[in-house]
Design an enzyme around this catalytic site. Structure first.
Site, PDB file in Angstrom:
ATOM      1  N   HIS B 266     -58.791  16.622  -5.804  1.00  0.00           N
ATOM      2  CA  HIS B 266     -59.668  17.480  -6.609  1.00  0.00           C
ATOM      3  C   HIS B 266     -60.808  16.661  -7.218  1.00  0.00           C
ATOM      4  O   HIS B 266     -61.987  16.985  -7.048  1.00  0.00           O
ATOM      5  CB  HIS B 266     -58.838  18.158  -7.713  1.00  0.00           C
ATOM      6  CG  HIS B 266     -59.621  18.997  -8.658  1.00  0.00           C
ATOM      7  ND1 HIS B 266     -59.719  20.369  -8.539  1.00  0.00           N
ATOM      8  CD2 HIS B 266     -60.367  18.676  -9.749  1.00  0.00           C
ATOM      9  CE1 HIS B 266     -60.488  20.845  -9.516  1.00  0.00           C
ATOM     10  NE2 HIS B 266     -60.888  19.831 -10.270  1.00  0.00           N
ATOM     11  N   GLU B 267     -60.450  15.596  -7.929  1.00  0.00           N
ATOM     12  CA  GLU B 267     -61.481  14.769  -8.568  1.00  0.00           C
ATOM     13  C   GLU B 267     -62.344  14.096  -7.494  1.00  0.00           C
ATOM     14  O   GLU B 267     -63.545  13.893  -7.692  1.00  0.00           O
ATOM     15  CB  GLU B 267     -60.852  13.730  -9.498  1.00  0.00           C
ATOM     16  CG  GLU B 267     -59.926  14.303 -10.592  1.00  0.00           C
ATOM     17  CD  GLU B 267     -60.564  15.361 -11.480  1.00  0.00           C
ATOM     18  OE1 GLU B 267     -61.802  15.369 -11.598  1.00  0.00           O
ATOM     19  OE2 GLU B 267     -59.823  16.202 -12.036  1.00  0.00           O
ATOM     20  N   HIS B 270     -65.143  16.372  -6.729  1.00  0.00           N
ATOM     21  CA  HIS B 270     -66.215  16.229  -7.734  1.00  0.00           C
ATOM     22  C   HIS B 270     -67.031  14.966  -7.439  1.00  0.00           C
ATOM     23  O   HIS B 270     -68.253  14.971  -7.515  1.00  0.00           O
ATOM     24  CB  HIS B 270     -65.613  16.086  -9.138  1.00  0.00           C
ATOM     25  CG  HIS B 270     -65.114  17.361  -9.740  1.00  0.00           C
ATOM     26  ND1 HIS B 270     -65.910  18.462  -9.893  1.00  0.00           N
ATOM     27  CD2 HIS B 270     -63.904  17.695 -10.282  1.00  0.00           C
ATOM     28  CE1 HIS B 270     -65.215  19.437 -10.495  1.00  0.00           C
ATOM     29  NE2 HIS B 270     -63.982  18.991 -10.737  1.00  0.00           N
ATOM     30  N   GLU B 296     -66.825  22.924  -9.461  1.00  0.00           N
ATOM     31  CA  GLU B 296     -65.434  23.282  -9.163  1.00  0.00           C
ATOM     32  C   GLU B 296     -65.310  23.819  -7.735  1.00  0.00           C
ATOM     33  O   GLU B 296     -64.258  23.684  -7.115  1.00  0.00           O
ATOM     34  CB  GLU B 296     -64.894  24.279 -10.184  1.00  0.00           C
ATOM     35  CG  GLU B 296     -64.690  23.691 -11.583  1.00  0.00           C
ATOM     36  CD  GLU B 296     -63.713  22.516 -11.632  1.00  0.00           C
ATOM     37  OE1 GLU B 296     -62.806  22.443 -10.773  1.00  0.00           O
ATOM     38  OE2 GLU B 296     -63.861  21.660 -12.520  1.00  0.00           O
TER      39      GLU B 296
END
Lengths: 501, 501
Positions: B266-267, B270, B296
């Protein structure tokens, strides 16, 4: 108090808090870069630091600041001793800063921010040539700044004073001559014995296990983990944000547990000094240790006078055996003590034993002195380095990585810092003699906590932060001026005993 | 170009670089506090941040800044599109900032800097009461600021716009209603099966091994370790200094490898967005992702659409088996896929599966909306939280630590952020459909590197940074306005297949 004075004192507090905030920011950025930042990120960091340092420079040198400090200086008798010291320290900084043109100051900050990266790379690749131009710039800026600041003084004396107020080449030369006179023959005698060949060599220390040892040592020293933690870096250092927030760093080598162990104890000594400041100094110019000599006296006090003492090593050995059962199975306390204190000429300062350490420092001192005097060009530092290692320590330097590229100080702009290490070691020996009048040091080492030792130092040194100049503070602690005899006698006694010479 | 214009453009560049430097400093301080700082150090940090934020506020709102931006805005036609966008974005910030009195802005920064610590402690001790007054202050300030900024607009609409320009409660309500309509019956059907009881539960993942997995995943995603590293924290986040220096963070739980694995992915999503910005945006207001919804969409794209796909899980399983041979010995690709996608109502948002996740978001949205509308007091958040978890997810909340204290957003002042997670998930599904026109996504997943996927997104999204508002950018990417049907259909297809419902 007059209304005017009240307003000025408010401005003084505000000024110092702003300086604190900019220092905080630069420290945070530095800490990140030296511990966790990815490799190729120096450009963005340099841009940010240059702007922040411009703000810091402006704060320190702007007309309002100077007028404020001069007003308060003229009304000294209306100030508390603490306020008077704040003004004194700020004026001193100001006197230095205001002599440097702002463009040069910023350009120098940019060089420094690039230098760290260039030096790391040069060291990793054994490539002095790539570091040479940056190193030359750093030396040139420092020489130039020292001349701006005190045009009538030898610039290297000026430089020494930045790290240890009151220190001069004359004092350094005398101090180092005393050391050399006693240490060099002692090392010669030691090298004639075959003792070192009988000392065990241990290897294979997993990093995770070494981290356990770090925790244990910090706890043993009485360092509060809620206010101080240990990070990892290439070249260990200590950094303080406030007296409530201090960071130490270490480097773990699988093959060498001593490096990290004594880095932690050394940096832990710096940390105790910073953690022990009185609350009243917070957010003022008085916060933080007073000089590098006093700072190193505290770090090297714990590292050597305590950490490499037979009493301390005997006391912690059971825990060390618990953490590294295989490696230490057959090691007795005396063996551990002798192994830890193995004295032999070597290449790397930070890995040097207590006895030969000062010779490493002297080499750097001689080189800095010569470059400042224009007697040595930066281009010729590698050759001169290697020549001096041969002369003082009898060793051949096989590469610049293990030679003049080994230390981080020059790339950080810290020229004139090295003598503090030797001086601090010698300060510590005299402090220890004084401490023994009040404390059974060996009994404390064996007791499971060094807190009584830190408390003794805390009352006499830590709490005062920068309230007193180093010479004044030293005499307050020891009741006498600095005398290198204590140190020389300590070394002679310790190493004659270990080596039977 | 006129001389005046040249001078103004230089001022514009200088202004943005200064803003960059202050952001850099605050980011560095935040990163440190969230990853390595000792526990009891918030006071000194708060003092420094308050002063730095005052400088930042002054930069953004001072007369010279406003005059400069207004001048440039009036001469828009002489600017490049990039310069025009810089001015537009700076003016937008300025419009917001200038409505807030400086004292209130600084007081709010102080509350925030304290809040993080208070919240951590409250969460650890399951003590909502100790967090309540701070949370109330944060909500009050945000409501007040939203009203200052747009006195004629519903303050929660204003708040949503801070994170996703163009978003309104009306749009959110409609979007969430669509989701609820499809997801709630699907979850109900899933809960009626006994499938979940047959899925394996694995435990015992040493942190050191999980770190190997982190490295592998970052490499698989095509993240350059010279520009992005992963740290450890309580609540994973991504932070960017520049497009060349991005940090991600994770948290390792010995009993749960999935938490860190999907945090990293997830990160990492980003991070790819930030790392992919074009050089021209550097040190300008255009640098960095454009909105939280788009951000997101990128993180949850990699986390779910890719990371929880059968193709990706099948592709990385051999490596996972190598790192955790004992735990994964008997796990087939299909078993791993089903295990990773186990859908069930639960308590913790960040551990929720892809299907139930949006319901967690809706609960936070409902609560924020009601507090902003004055229909719910901060005191009553725990009760309302628990009521909604029962209503939407059918679970009883046993403690506030596992309830309304679980997220870091409110303590960080991020009210109005949560809808971005759901919206971003839905954006991603539509982007994936578009991507499939150019790329065989399953083949890329199996190929050993997700780089072609990141390149596709990079060309269409990353490189533009904040050049285009989210709605505009979305249409540029997908060739059509946002339509939640893609997301609903994706979820229905995926989970009907897994659960055979």
């Amino acid at each position: 108090m007059t209304e005017e004075m009240t307003a000025k004192l408010e401005q003084l507090a505000e000024l110092q808090k702003k300086m604190y905030a900019f220092n905080y920011a630069s420290s945070s950025i530095y800490l990140d870069s030296a511990t966790v930042a990815p490799k190729d990120t120096e450009e963005g960091r340099g841009e940010a630091l240059a702007i922040l340092s411009e703000y810091g420079y402006d704060l320190a040198t702007r007309k309002e600041t100077i007028e404020l400090l001069e007003y308060l200086n003229e009304h000294k008798d209306e100030l508390t001793p603490h306020q008077a010291r704040e003004v004194e320290l700020l004026l001193r900084d100001n006197e230095f800063m205001k002599t440097i043109p702002v463009e040069e100051y910023i350009a120098y900050q940019k060089v420094l921010s690039k230098a760290d990266y260039v030096w790391h790379k040069a060291k990793a690749e054994n490539d002095f040539e790539s570091f040479r131009p940056v190193l030359k710039e750093i030396f040139d800026y420092n020489i130039k700044f020292a001349k701006y600041y005190k045009p009538d003084q030898n610039p290297y004396d000026t430089q020494l004073n930045m790290f240890e107020r009151g220190l001069t080449m004359e004092k350094c030369d005398k101090f180092f001559a005393t050391l050399r006179e006693h240490i060099v023959p002692l090392i010669k005698k030691i090298c004639e014995t075959s003792k070192n060949e009988t000392l065990p060599v241990l290897t294979g220390f997993p990093v995770e296990k070494q981290k356990e040892l770090t925790k244990y040592l910090m706890d043993y020293m009485g360092i509060d983990p809620n206010h101080c933690v240990c990070g990892e870096t290439e070249h260990p250092f200590t950094l303080e944000f406030t007296k409530d927030d201090v960071r130490i760093t270490t480097h773990y080598y699988e093959e060498n547990f001593e490096f990290s162990m004594y880095s932690v104890i050394h940096e832990g000594g710096h940390a105790l000094y910073e953690l022990g400041g009185a609350d009243e100094h917070k957010y003022t110019a008085v916060a933080g240790g007073v000089s590098m000599g006093i700072h190193e006296s505290q770090s090297r006090f714990f590292e050597n006078l305590i950490g490499r003492s037979e009493a301390f090593i005997t006391a912690i050995l059971p825990k060390v055996k618990e953490i590294f059962p295989k490696q230490f199975r057959d090691i007795t306390p005396r063996m551990a003590y002798e192994m830890i204190n193995k004295a032999q000429p070597s290449l790397i300062r930070t890995e040097a034993d207590e006895l030969t350490y000062c010779l490493h420092v002297m080499i750097r001192y001689e080189i800095e002195k010569k470059v400042f005097a224009g007697e040595l060009s930066v281009d010729d530092i590698p050759a001169e380095w290697n020549r001096l290692y041969k002369e003082y320590l009898g060793v051949d330097v096989p590469s610049d990585s293990e030679g003049c590229l080994q230390d981080s100080h020059w790339s950080g702009g810290s020229i004139g810092y090295f003598p503090s290490y030797a001086l601090g070691s010698a300060y510590g020996a005299q402090m220890l003699a004084k401490m023994r009048e009040d404390i059974d040091v060996e009994a404390v080492c064996a007791s499971g906590s060094l807190k009584p030792i830190a408390d003794w130092l805390g009352e006499r040194i830590y709490q005062h932060a920068s309230m007193y100049d180093p010479e004044v503070l030293f005499e307050m602690v020891c009741g006498a001026p600095f005398d290198p005899t204590y140190y020389v006698e300590y070394l002679e006694k310790k190493f004659s005993d270990i080596y039977g010479v």
